[in-house]
Design a protein around this motif. Sequence first.
Motif, short mmCIF file in Angstrom:
data_model
loop_
_atom_site.label_atom_id
_atom_site.label_comp_id
_atom_site.label_asym_id
_atom_site.label_seq_id
_atom_site.Cartn_x
_atom_site.Cartn_y
_atom_site.Cartn_z
N MET A 8 0.82 -1.19 0.00
CA MET A 8 0.00 0.00 0.00
C MET A 8 0.87 1.26 0.00
SD MET A 8 -3.10 0.42 -0.23
CE MET A 8 -4.35 1.60 -0.11
N GLY A 9 2.03 1.16 0.67
CA GLY A 9 2.93 2.31 0.70
C GLY A 9 3.46 2.65 -0.68
N CYS A 10 3.71 1.63 -1.49
CA CYS A 10 4.22 1.88 -2.85
C CYS A 10 3.17 2.60 -3.70
CB CYS A 10 4.60 0.54 -3.48
SG CYS A 10 5.32 0.71 -5.12
N LEU A 11 1.93 2.17 -3.58
CA LEU A 11 0.85 2.84 -4.32
C LEU A 11 0.66 4.27 -3.83
CD1 LEU A 11 -1.46 2.70 -6.37
CD2 LEU A 11 -2.91 1.84 -4.53
N GLY A 12 0.70 4.44 -2.51
CA GLY A 12 0.58 5.79 -1.94
C GLY A 12 1.70 6.70 -2.40
N ASN A 13 2.93 6.19 -2.43
CA ASN A 13 4.06 6.99 -2.88
C ASN A 13 3.94 7.35 -4.36
OD1 ASN A 13 5.59 7.39 -0.53
ND2 ASN A 13 6.48 5.35 -0.70
N LEU A 14 3.45 6.41 -5.16
CA LEU A 14 3.29 6.68 -6.59
C LEU A 14 2.24 7.77 -6.82
CD1 LEU A 14 3.99 5.90 -9.51
CD2 LEU A 14 2.11 4.28 -9.41
N LEU A 15 1.08 7.64 -6.16
CA LEU A 15 0.05 8.67 -6.29
C LEU A 15 0.52 10.00 -5.73
CD1 LEU A 15 -3.11 6.59 -5.34
CD2 LEU A 15 -2.47 7.45 -7.60
N PHE A 37 5.57 8.15 2.19
CA PHE A 37 4.82 7.09 2.85
C PHE A 37 5.77 5.98 3.31
CE2 PHE A 37 1.46 9.14 0.48
CZ PHE A 37 0.43 9.15 1.41
N GLY A 38 5.59 5.53 4.54
CA GLY A 38 6.43 4.47 5.09
C GLY A 38 7.70 4.99 5.73
N LYS A 39 7.86 6.29 5.79
CA LYS A 39 9.06 6.87 6.40
C LYS A 39 8.64 7.69 7.61
CE LYS A 39 11.67 6.85 2.18
NZ LYS A 39 12.10 7.61 1.06
N GLY A 65 -8.21 12.58 0.17
CA GLY A 65 -6.99 13.35 0.27
C GLY A 65 -6.41 13.46 1.67
N ILE A 66 -7.11 12.95 2.69
CA ILE A 66 -6.63 13.11 4.07
C ILE A 66 -5.27 12.46 4.30
CG2 ILE A 66 -7.11 12.48 6.48
CD1 ILE A 66 -10.03 13.13 5.92
N PRO A 67 -4.99 11.24 3.85
CA PRO A 67 -3.64 10.70 4.06
C PRO A 67 -2.55 11.54 3.40
CG PRO A 67 -5.12 8.96 3.35
CD PRO A 67 -5.87 10.25 3.24
N PHE A 68 -2.86 12.11 2.25
CA PHE A 68 -1.90 12.96 1.56
C PHE A 68 -1.72 14.28 2.30
CE2 PHE A 68 -3.74 10.19 -1.70
CZ PHE A 68 -2.59 9.55 -2.13
N GLY A 69 -2.81 14.81 2.83
CA GLY A 69 -2.73 16.03 3.62
C GLY A 69 -1.90 15.84 4.88
N LEU A 70 -2.04 14.68 5.53
CA LEU A 70 -1.24 14.41 6.71
C LEU A 70 0.25 14.33 6.39
CD1 LEU A 70 -3.51 11.78 8.51
CD2 LEU A 70 -3.23 14.21 9.04
N GLN A 71 0.58 13.81 5.21
CA GLN A 71 1.99 13.80 4.79
C GLN A 71 2.49 15.22 4.56
OE1 GLN A 71 3.94 11.07 4.85
NE2 GLN A 71 2.13 10.01 5.59
N GLN A 72 1.64 16.08 4.02
CA GLN A 72 2.04 17.48 3.83
C GLN A 72 2.28 18.16 5.18
OE1 GLN A 72 2.95 19.19 1.32
NE2 GLN A 72 2.08 18.25 -0.48
N PHE A 73 1.47 17.84 6.18
CA PHE A 73 1.67 18.42 7.51
C PHE A 73 2.96 17.90 8.14
CE2 PHE A 73 -3.16 18.85 7.58
CZ PHE A 73 -3.10 20.17 7.16
N LYS A 74 3.30 16.63 7.87
CA LYS A 74 4.57 16.09 8.35
C LYS A 74 5.74 16.86 7.72
CE LYS A 74 6.05 12.00 6.82
NZ LYS A 74 6.20 10.54 6.67
N LEU A 75 5.62 17.16 6.44
CA LEU A 75 6.67 17.91 5.77
C LEU A 75 6.69 19.38 6.20
CD1 LEU A 75 6.31 16.35 2.23
CD2 LEU A 75 8.22 16.06 3.79
#
Length: 119
Positions: free
Chosen positions: A1-8, A52-54, A96-106
């Motif tokens: 799932m992390g690979c698909l998330g990273n690709l998207l 994702f995954g980091k 988009g929430i998982p992607f938004g959470l990654q943006q907040f991490k960054l």
Amino acid sequence: MGCLGNLLWFIFGGAISALSWCVAGCLWCITVVGIPIGMQCFKFASLSCFPFGKEVRYGGGAVSLLVNIIWLIVSGLPLAIEHAVMGVILCVTVIGIPFGLQQFKLAKLALMPFGAEIY
């Protein structure tokens, strides 16, 4: 799932985030004193491509704090604002929430990147 998330992620915004970190790194590398800071920017650009995954762990000492203060004044705020705005836009939809959470991490990383380690 992390690979698909990273690709998207890379297709729908990660490339733009990484480009911002690379621009900041290139600007810091103009001076000899800024090269270590620029190299750190390039390391975080790779995280921005595939987050994702980091995990990011924060630490550091007095030198990291001093460099973080200089970083915050010069480059940190624009990058943090960019990530925070993109995170809010992505969190508007449920998908988009998982992607938004990654943006907040960054965004957090953009405020105080020195002394942080990527796992």
